[in-house]
Write a protein that holds these residues in place. Sequence first.
Motif, PDB file in Angstrom:
ATOM      1  N   ARG A  52     -61.418 -39.241  24.211  1.00  0.00           N
ATOM      2  CA  ARG A  52     -61.363 -39.323  25.662  1.00  0.00           C
ATOM      3  C   ARG A  52     -62.147 -40.543  26.115  1.00  0.00           C
ATOM      4  NH1 ARG A  52     -60.350 -33.937  27.699  1.00  0.00           N
ATOM      5  NH2 ARG A  52     -61.612 -34.321  29.543  1.00  0.00           N
ATOM      6  N   VAL A  53     -61.579 -41.293  27.054  1.00  0.00           N
ATOM      7  CA  VAL A  53     -62.231 -42.467  27.608  1.00  0.00           C
ATOM      8  C   VAL A  53     -62.485 -42.219  29.089  1.00  0.00           C
ATOM      9  CG1 VAL A  53     -61.928 -44.916  28.195  1.00  0.00           C
ATOM     10  CG2 VAL A  53     -61.267 -44.082  25.938  1.00  0.00           C
ATOM     11  N   THR A  54     -63.721 -42.462  29.513  1.00  0.00           N
ATOM     12  CA  THR A  54     -64.087 -42.291  30.919  1.00  0.00           C
ATOM     13  C   THR A  54     -64.304 -43.628  31.631  1.00  0.00           C
ATOM     14  OG1 THR A  54     -66.413 -42.076  30.289  1.00  0.00           O
ATOM     15  CG2 THR A  54     -65.152 -40.034  30.557  1.00  0.00           C
ATOM     16  N   GLN A  55     -64.414 -44.720  30.848  1.00  0.00           N
ATOM     17  CA  GLN A  55     -64.625 -46.036  31.454  1.00  0.00           C
ATOM     18  C   GLN A  55     -64.134 -47.127  30.519  1.00  0.00           C
ATOM     19  OE1 GLN A  55     -68.752 -47.222  31.943  1.00  0.00           O
ATOM     20  NE2 GLN A  55     -68.276 -48.271  33.856  1.00  0.00           N
ATOM     21  N   GLU A  56     -63.497 -48.145  31.100  1.00  0.00           N
ATOM     22  CA  GLU A  56     -63.071 -49.337  30.384  1.00  0.00           C
ATOM     23  C   GLU A  56     -63.593 -50.525  31.177  1.00  0.00           C
ATOM     24  OE1 GLU A  56     -60.582 -51.766  31.472  1.00  0.00           O
ATOM     25  OE2 GLU A  56     -60.675 -52.849  29.592  1.00  0.00           O
ATOM     26  N   LEU A  57     -64.269 -51.445  30.503  1.00  0.00           N
ATOM     27  CA  LEU A  57     -64.884 -52.582  31.189  1.00  0.00           C
ATOM     28  C   LEU A  57     -64.227 -53.897  30.789  1.00  0.00           C
ATOM     29  CD1 LEU A  57     -68.658 -51.598  30.974  1.00  0.00           C
ATOM     30  CD2 LEU A  57     -67.158 -51.497  32.973  1.00  0.00           C
ATOM     31  N   GLY A  58     -63.300 -54.350  31.584  1.00  0.00           N
ATOM     32  CA  GLY A  58     -62.714 -55.677  31.482  1.00  0.00           C
ATOM     33  C   GLY A  58     -62.308 -56.151  30.099  1.00  0.00           C
ATOM     34  N   GLY A  59     -61.796 -55.273  29.251  1.00  0.00           N
ATOM     35  CA  GLY A  59     -61.373 -55.671  27.917  1.00  0.00           C
ATOM     36  C   GLY A  59     -62.513 -55.772  26.915  1.00  0.00           C
ATOM     37  N   ARG A  60     -63.759 -55.498  27.357  1.00  0.00           N
ATOM     38  CA  ARG A  60     -64.924 -55.640  26.490  1.00  0.00           C
ATOM     39  C   ARG A  60     -65.271 -54.365  25.751  1.00  0.00           C
ATOM     40  NH1 ARG A  60     -66.984 -57.505  31.659  1.00  0.00           N
ATOM     41  NH2 ARG A  60     -68.163 -55.577  31.660  1.00  0.00           N
ATOM     42  N   CYS A  61     -65.121 -53.211  26.412  1.00  0.00           N
ATOM     43  CA  CYS A  61     -65.547 -51.962  25.780  1.00  0.00           C
ATOM     44  C   CYS A  61     -64.898 -50.768  26.460  1.00  0.00           C
ATOM     45  CB  CYS A  61     -67.068 -51.815  25.825  1.00  0.00           C
ATOM     46  SG  CYS A  61     -67.713 -51.423  27.469  1.00  0.00           S
ATOM     47  N   VAL A  62     -64.958 -49.633  25.773  1.00  0.00           N
ATOM     48  CA  VAL A  62     -64.574 -48.347  26.345  1.00  0.00           C
ATOM     49  C   VAL A  62     -65.724 -47.375  26.117  1.00  0.00           C
ATOM     50  CG1 VAL A  62     -62.059 -48.594  26.174  1.00  0.00           C
ATOM     51  CG2 VAL A  62     -63.329 -47.687  24.237  1.00  0.00           C
ATOM     52  N   ARG A  63     -65.917 -46.473  27.079  1.00  0.00           N
ATOM     53  CA  ARG A  63     -66.934 -45.427  26.963  1.00  0.00           C
ATOM     54  C   ARG A  63     -66.229 -44.082  26.999  1.00  0.00           C
ATOM     55  NH1 ARG A  63     -72.150 -47.466  28.248  1.00  0.00           N
ATOM     56  NH2 ARG A  63     -72.066 -49.427  29.386  1.00  0.00           N
ATOM     57  N   GLY A  64     -66.762 -43.123  26.251  1.00  0.00           N
ATOM     58  CA  GLY A  64     -66.189 -41.784  26.242  1.00  0.00           C
ATOM     59  C   GLY A  64     -66.642 -41.037  25.004  1.00  0.00           C
ATOM     60  N   ASP A  65     -65.710 -40.357  24.359  1.00  0.00           N
ATOM     61  CA  ASP A  65     -65.983 -39.614  23.131  1.00  0.00           C
ATOM     62  C   ASP A  65     -64.820 -39.887  22.189  1.00  0.00           C
ATOM     63  OD1 ASP A  65     -66.847 -37.876  21.177  1.00  0.00           O
ATOM     64  OD2 ASP A  65     -66.309 -36.055  22.280  1.00  0.00           O
ATOM     65  N   LEU A  66     -65.046 -40.754  21.200  1.00  0.00           N
ATOM     66  CA  LEU A  66     -63.984 -41.208  20.307  1.00  0.00           C
ATOM     67  C   LEU A  66     -64.363 -40.981  18.859  1.00  0.00           C
ATOM     68  CD1 LEU A  66     -63.635 -44.436  22.323  1.00  0.00           C
ATOM     69  CD2 LEU A  66     -61.754 -42.837  22.039  1.00  0.00           C
ATOM     70  N   SER A  67     -63.377 -40.623  18.042  1.00  0.00           N
ATOM     71  CA  SER A  67     -63.629 -40.458  16.613  1.00  0.00           C
ATOM     72  C   SER A  67     -62.496 -41.088  15.816  1.00  0.00           C
ATOM     73  CB  SER A  67     -63.809 -38.982  16.247  1.00  0.00           C
ATOM     74  OG  SER A  67     -62.667 -38.254  16.604  1.00  0.00           O
ATOM     75  N   ALA A  68     -62.855 -41.620  14.647  1.00  0.00           N
ATOM     76  CA  ALA A  68     -61.897 -42.315  13.790  1.00  0.00           C
ATOM     77  C   ALA A  68     -61.907 -41.734  12.392  1.00  0.00           C
ATOM     78  CB  ALA A  68     -62.232 -43.808  13.734  1.00  0.00           C
ATOM     79  N   LYS A  69     -60.710 -41.724  11.772  1.00  0.00           N
ATOM     80  CA  LYS A  69     -60.566 -41.261  10.392  1.00  0.00           C
ATOM     81  C   LYS A  69     -59.698 -42.239   9.612  1.00  0.00           C
ATOM     82  CE  LYS A  69     -60.703 -36.413  10.081  1.00  0.00           C
ATOM     83  NZ  LYS A  69     -59.948 -35.178   9.906  1.00  0.00           N
ATOM     84  N   GLU A  70     -60.006 -42.353   8.336  1.00  0.00           N
ATOM     85  CA  GLU A  70     -59.182 -43.084   7.381  1.00  0.00           C
ATOM     86  C   GLU A  70     -58.757 -42.042   6.357  1.00  0.00           C
ATOM     87  OE1 GLU A  70     -59.565 -46.794   4.251  1.00  0.00           O
ATOM     88  OE2 GLU A  70     -61.338 -45.604   4.721  1.00  0.00           O
ATOM     89  N   GLY A  71     -57.475 -41.691   6.353  1.00  0.00           N
ATOM     90  CA  GLY A  71     -57.035 -40.578   5.514  1.00  0.00           C
ATOM     91  C   GLY A  71     -57.756 -39.323   5.956  1.00  0.00           C
ATOM     92  N   ASP A  72     -58.428 -38.622   5.033  1.00  0.00           N
ATOM     93  CA  ASP A  72     -59.200 -37.425   5.372  1.00  0.00           C
ATOM     94  C   ASP A  72     -60.674 -37.729   5.642  1.00  0.00           C
ATOM     95  OD1 ASP A  72     -56.982 -35.783   5.092  1.00  0.00           O
ATOM     96  OD2 ASP A  72     -57.332 -35.480   2.945  1.00  0.00           O
ATOM     97  N   ARG A  73     -61.079 -38.983   5.459  1.00  0.00           N
ATOM     98  CA  ARG A  73     -62.487 -39.364   5.600  1.00  0.00           C
ATOM     99  C   ARG A  73     -62.823 -39.725   7.042  1.00  0.00           C
ATOM    100  NH1 ARG A  73     -65.786 -44.232   5.446  1.00  0.00           N
ATOM    101  NH2 ARG A  73     -63.949 -45.563   5.522  1.00  0.00           N
ATOM    102  N   SER A  74     -63.868 -39.097   7.583  1.00  0.00           N
ATOM    103  CA  SER A  74     -64.356 -39.443   8.908  1.00  0.00           C
ATOM    104  C   SER A  74     -65.074 -40.782   8.819  1.00  0.00           C
ATOM    105  CB  SER A  74     -65.304 -38.356   9.411  1.00  0.00           C
ATOM    106  OG  SER A  74     -65.820 -38.729  10.663  1.00  0.00           O
ATOM    107  N   VAL A  75     -64.683 -41.734   9.660  1.00  0.00           N
ATOM    108  CA  VAL A  75     -65.279 -43.068   9.641  1.00  0.00           C
ATOM    109  C   VAL A  75     -66.408 -43.160  10.661  1.00  0.00           C
ATOM    110  CG1 VAL A  75     -64.860 -45.545   9.947  1.00  0.00           C
ATOM    111  CG2 VAL A  75     -63.118 -44.108   8.873  1.00  0.00           C
TER     112      VAL A  75
END
Length: 160
Positions: free
Chosen positions: A91-114
């Motif tokens: 979930r993203v609650t703020q985006e600042l001019g192409g520089r960053c996003v704020r919220g709650d984000l998670s990433a995975k590669e295959g089954d591994r949490s990155v």
Amino acid sequence: MSVLAGAAVAGLAACQPADGLNSASIAVTTDRVGTSALERNGVDVQWLSCTAGIDRGRAGASSPSASARRVAEVDCTGKTGGGKDITLTGRVTQELGGRCVRGDLSAKEGDRSVFRANVLGNCDATSTTGVVNPPPPAGGSGARPTVTVTVTVTEGFRGK
């Protein structure tokens, strides 16, 4: 970034809604800063494609009140150079001019949490919205890689 993608990002800034969230710019920014964060964490990103929808699940609700915080659901999928699946969601609650996003984000590669993060990118950097292509490095060939960004825009009903 290609001229076309840069022009699309610059064009999106002109359509920025008053409440500060624009699903297209959120998708593009999350794609860019998410790819960088994955690579910094050792993931060989072959490609990543992001979509964002603002206030999903609230399509039948009336317009949010001035005090309600709007939220964009982000869903990114991709592949590593070795063929593993990549996901970046949240979930993203703020985006600042192409520089960053704020919220709650998670990433995975295959089954591994990155990673799991509440900020992706550099929110303190100067805005890059107006920059389509920076000048080539001194003594360089002037060649730049081409980046293709796929953006799917989905916004909920606002009740107007």
